[in-house]
Design a protein around this motif. Structure first.
Motif, PDB file in Angstrom:
ATOM      1  N   ARG A 234     -32.051  11.224 -25.425  1.00  0.00           N
ATOM      2  CA  ARG A 234     -31.355  10.468 -24.383  1.00  0.00           C
ATOM      3  C   ARG A 234     -29.946  10.987 -24.150  1.00  0.00           C
ATOM      4  NH1 ARG A 234     -30.544   4.767 -27.726  1.00  0.00           N
ATOM      5  NH2 ARG A 234     -29.173   5.586 -29.339  1.00  0.00           N
ATOM      6  N   ASN A 235     -29.333  11.619 -25.173  1.00  0.00           N
ATOM      7  CA  ASN A 235     -27.992  12.172 -24.988  1.00  0.00           C
ATOM      8  C   ASN A 235     -27.997  13.342 -24.011  1.00  0.00           C
ATOM      9  OD1 ASN A 235     -26.881  10.343 -26.751  1.00  0.00           O
ATOM     10  ND2 ASN A 235     -26.990  11.707 -28.525  1.00  0.00           N
ATOM     11  N   PHE A 236     -29.154  13.956 -23.809  1.00  0.00           N
ATOM     12  CA  PHE A 236     -29.292  15.004 -22.800  1.00  0.00           C
ATOM     13  C   PHE A 236     -29.910  14.466 -21.517  1.00  0.00           C
ATOM     14  CE2 PHE A 236     -32.082  18.143 -20.762  1.00  0.00           C
ATOM     15  CZ  PHE A 236     -31.152  19.096 -20.401  1.00  0.00           C
ATOM     16  N   MET A 237     -30.895  13.572 -21.657  1.00  0.00           N
ATOM     17  CA  MET A 237     -31.645  13.115 -20.492  1.00  0.00           C
ATOM     18  C   MET A 237     -30.819  12.191 -19.605  1.00  0.00           C
ATOM     19  SD  MET A 237     -34.448  14.727 -20.824  1.00  0.00           S
ATOM     20  CE  MET A 237     -35.452  13.949 -19.567  1.00  0.00           C
ATOM     21  N   VAL A 238     -30.099  11.251 -20.193  1.00  0.00           N
ATOM     22  CA  VAL A 238     -29.374  10.253 -19.399  1.00  0.00           C
ATOM     23  C   VAL A 238     -28.312  10.899 -18.505  1.00  0.00           C
ATOM     24  CG1 VAL A 238     -27.818   8.264 -19.520  1.00  0.00           C
ATOM     25  CG2 VAL A 238     -29.872   8.327 -20.931  1.00  0.00           C
ATOM     26  N   PRO A 239     -27.457  11.810 -19.008  1.00  0.00           N
ATOM     27  CA  PRO A 239     -26.523  12.470 -18.078  1.00  0.00           C
ATOM     28  C   PRO A 239     -27.238  13.244 -16.974  1.00  0.00           C
ATOM     29  CG  PRO A 239     -25.807  12.783 -20.337  1.00  0.00           C
ATOM     30  CD  PRO A 239     -27.178  12.186 -20.411  1.00  0.00           C
ATOM     31  N   GLY A 240     -28.360  13.895 -17.307  1.00  0.00           N
ATOM     32  CA  GLY A 240     -29.102  14.610 -16.278  1.00  0.00           C
ATOM     33  C   GLY A 240     -29.692  13.665 -15.244  1.00  0.00           C
ATOM     34  N   ILE A 241     -30.172  12.518 -15.699  1.00  0.00           N
ATOM     35  CA  ILE A 241     -30.734  11.527 -14.775  1.00  0.00           C
ATOM     36  C   ILE A 241     -29.635  10.968 -13.880  1.00  0.00           C
ATOM     37  CG2 ILE A 241     -31.846   9.260 -14.641  1.00  0.00           C
ATOM     38  CD1 ILE A 241     -33.317  10.029 -17.241  1.00  0.00           C
ATOM     39  N   ILE A 242     -28.432  10.803 -14.421  1.00  0.00           N
ATOM     40  CA  ILE A 242     -27.298  10.366 -13.600  1.00  0.00           C
ATOM     41  C   ILE A 242     -27.081  11.341 -12.451  1.00  0.00           C
ATOM     42  CG2 ILE A 242     -24.784  10.105 -13.590  1.00  0.00           C
ATOM     43  CD1 ILE A 242     -24.984   8.875 -16.360  1.00  0.00           C
ATOM     44  N   ALA A 243     -27.147  12.629 -12.737  1.00  0.00           N
ATOM     45  CA  ALA A 243     -26.964  13.640 -11.683  1.00  0.00           C
ATOM     46  C   ALA A 243     -28.069  13.537 -10.638  1.00  0.00           C
ATOM     47  CB  ALA A 243     -26.953  15.037 -12.309  1.00  0.00           C
ATOM     48  N   ILE A 244     -29.314  13.343 -11.075  1.00  0.00           N
ATOM     49  CA  ILE A 244     -30.433  13.236 -10.139  1.00  0.00           C
ATOM     50  C   ILE A 244     -30.278  12.007  -9.254  1.00  0.00           C
ATOM     51  CG2 ILE A 244     -32.923  12.854  -9.973  1.00  0.00           C
ATOM     52  CD1 ILE A 244     -33.257  14.522 -12.480  1.00  0.00           C
ATOM     53  N   VAL A 245     -29.944  10.882  -9.867  1.00  0.00           N
ATOM     54  CA  VAL A 245     -29.810   9.629  -9.113  1.00  0.00           C
ATOM     55  C   VAL A 245     -28.704   9.746  -8.082  1.00  0.00           C
ATOM     56  CG1 VAL A 245     -29.150   7.203  -9.310  1.00  0.00           C
ATOM     57  CG2 VAL A 245     -30.813   8.174 -10.906  1.00  0.00           C
ATOM     58  N   MET A 246     -27.566  10.298  -8.470  1.00  0.00           N
ATOM     59  CA  MET A 246     -26.454  10.416  -7.534  1.00  0.00           C
ATOM     60  C   MET A 246     -26.800  11.363  -6.389  1.00  0.00           C
ATOM     61  SD  MET A 246     -24.479   8.246  -8.683  1.00  0.00           S
ATOM     62  CE  MET A 246     -23.395   8.484  -7.291  1.00  0.00           C
ATOM     63  N   LEU A 247     -27.521  12.433  -6.684  1.00  0.00           N
ATOM     64  CA  LEU A 247     -27.934  13.363  -5.624  1.00  0.00           C
ATOM     65  C   LEU A 247     -28.869  12.672  -4.645  1.00  0.00           C
ATOM     66  CD1 LEU A 247     -27.940  16.325  -4.584  1.00  0.00           C
ATOM     67  CD2 LEU A 247     -29.981  16.673  -5.996  1.00  0.00           C
ATOM     68  N   GLN A 248     -29.828  11.920  -5.165  1.00  0.00           N
ATOM     69  CA  GLN A 248     -30.784  11.236  -4.297  1.00  0.00           C
ATOM     70  C   GLN A 248     -30.102  10.193  -3.420  1.00  0.00           C
ATOM     71  OE1 GLN A 248     -33.639   9.735  -7.152  1.00  0.00           O
ATOM     72  NE2 GLN A 248     -35.079  11.370  -6.681  1.00  0.00           N
TER      73      GLN A 248
END
Length: 350
Positions: A194-208
């Protein structure tokens, strides 16, 4: 500068049109009025990123555990049972099937009931007693290469630990010589995905969210017929685009604060660094996403075309950013393409 609301009354914008930035702010104010009138849009804009982060954060994980396992123990000895117990005690494998016929393994793996099967030969304990190398066989479903590779890695580590214990029992201590590795993991010592996935998911969500909002901004004016009203005003084309982008920049910054709060408080992902610097660099990423959204909006004739064009920009950003697949493993020409992907740089930032 005057604008007509949905009931036919003219409403004056709060800033007088006496300059370039006044026109930009008037366009921004007009966009905010449109958003305010859509009562369903505002809660959606603020809550959608949080809901997406929560759902994706729990659903997307690279940690493989509770692997469904079948065991065929032809030896049925204390030594073979100790190996199976070590397998279950690791927490990575769930031994759900103890089969009496080796052919049952084919059935379980073929229909997907078991991801891995462990076969212990009948002479397993005898070879250990004679201090001879004993072998076991692992059958792994390779349909999902990531799970299969991870399962084999776990199994090899467990078998090495079991062999270590056998040597200690036989000799009282390990034979001299060999290599004793001392491993230290930096930056993520507990290897929490989650320490890698959550920041990456933040980037995806903001892009969308950012692209979906801005991609419909200009094309909506064209569909509603209000673009002609804006054309006859003194507002220049770049002032129109900047004015439409400003409200979404503010909304996106509010969204990033919300998802950062969720990421730190709900998922426990720490922020190691300056939050102000993160917000400043996030603003650059949001401006890039806003620009891509406005580009889609200006080249599309209607909202349906804009909605269909959005995935052609979002998916390359996600797939070529290094989030799911390492960029080093991609073909050389694809690695060159990734330098034009904004999300690649933002993943490094977060």
């Amino acid at each position: 500068m005057l604008f007509m609301n949905n009931v036919g009354w003219w409403k004056e914008a709060p800033v007088k049109p006496n300059g370039m930035w006044s026109r930009v702010l008037n366009v921004a104010w007009k966009e905010l009025i449109q958003l305010r009138r859509d009562r369903r849009m505002v809660p959606l804009i603020l809550m959608a990123p949080v809901l997406q982060l929560v759902v994706y954060g729990y659903a997307i994980s690279t940690t493989v555990s509770h692997i469904t396992t079948a065991v065929y123990d032809a030896d049925r000895s204390p030594a073979s049972r100790a190996l199976v117990i070590s397998l279950e005690a690791s927490g990575y494998f769930d031994v759900n099937y103890y089969v009496k016929d080796i052919h049952q393994i084919d059935t379980l793996v073929d229909r997907g009931s078991a991801t891995m099967a462990l076969i212990i030969p009948p002479d397993f304990s005898k070879k250990l007693a004679r201090q001879q190398p004993a072998t076991v066989q692992a059958v792994v479903d390779g349909t999902d290469p990531n799970t299969a590779t991870t399962a084999l890695g776990y199994l090899q580590a467990i078998v090495r630990g079991y062999s270590h214990n056998v040597l200690v029992e036989r000799f009282g201590k390990l034979p001299s010589g060999g290599v004793d590795p001392r491993v230290r993991v930096w930056y993520n010592p507990t290897l929490e995905s989650r320490n890698f996935m959550v920041p990456g998911i933040i980037a995806i969500v903001m892009l969308q969210i950012t692209m979906n909002l801005t991609a419909l901004a200009v094309v909506r004016e064209r569909e509603q017929g209000t673009i002609e009203q804006l054309i006859v005003t003194p507002t220049r084309s770049w002032e129109l685009l900047v004015g439409k982008a400003i409200p979404y920049v503010v909304i996106s910054l509010l969204d990033i604060l919300l998802v950062l709060a969720v990421g730190t408080q709900v998922f426990g992902v720490p922020v190691q660094g300056s939050v102000l610097l993160l917000l400043a660099l996030t603003l650059l990423f949001l401006l890039t996403a806003l620009g891509l959204g406005l580009l889609i909006s200006t080249v599309s004739r209607n909202q349906q075309q804009a909605s269909m064009a959005i995935p052609f920009v979002i998916f390359p950003n996600i797939l070529l950013s290094g989030f799911f697949f390492p960029i080093e493993n991609m073909p050389r020409f694809v690695q060159v393409v990734t330098y034009f992907i904004p999300m690649r740089y933002y993943l490094t930032i977060v």
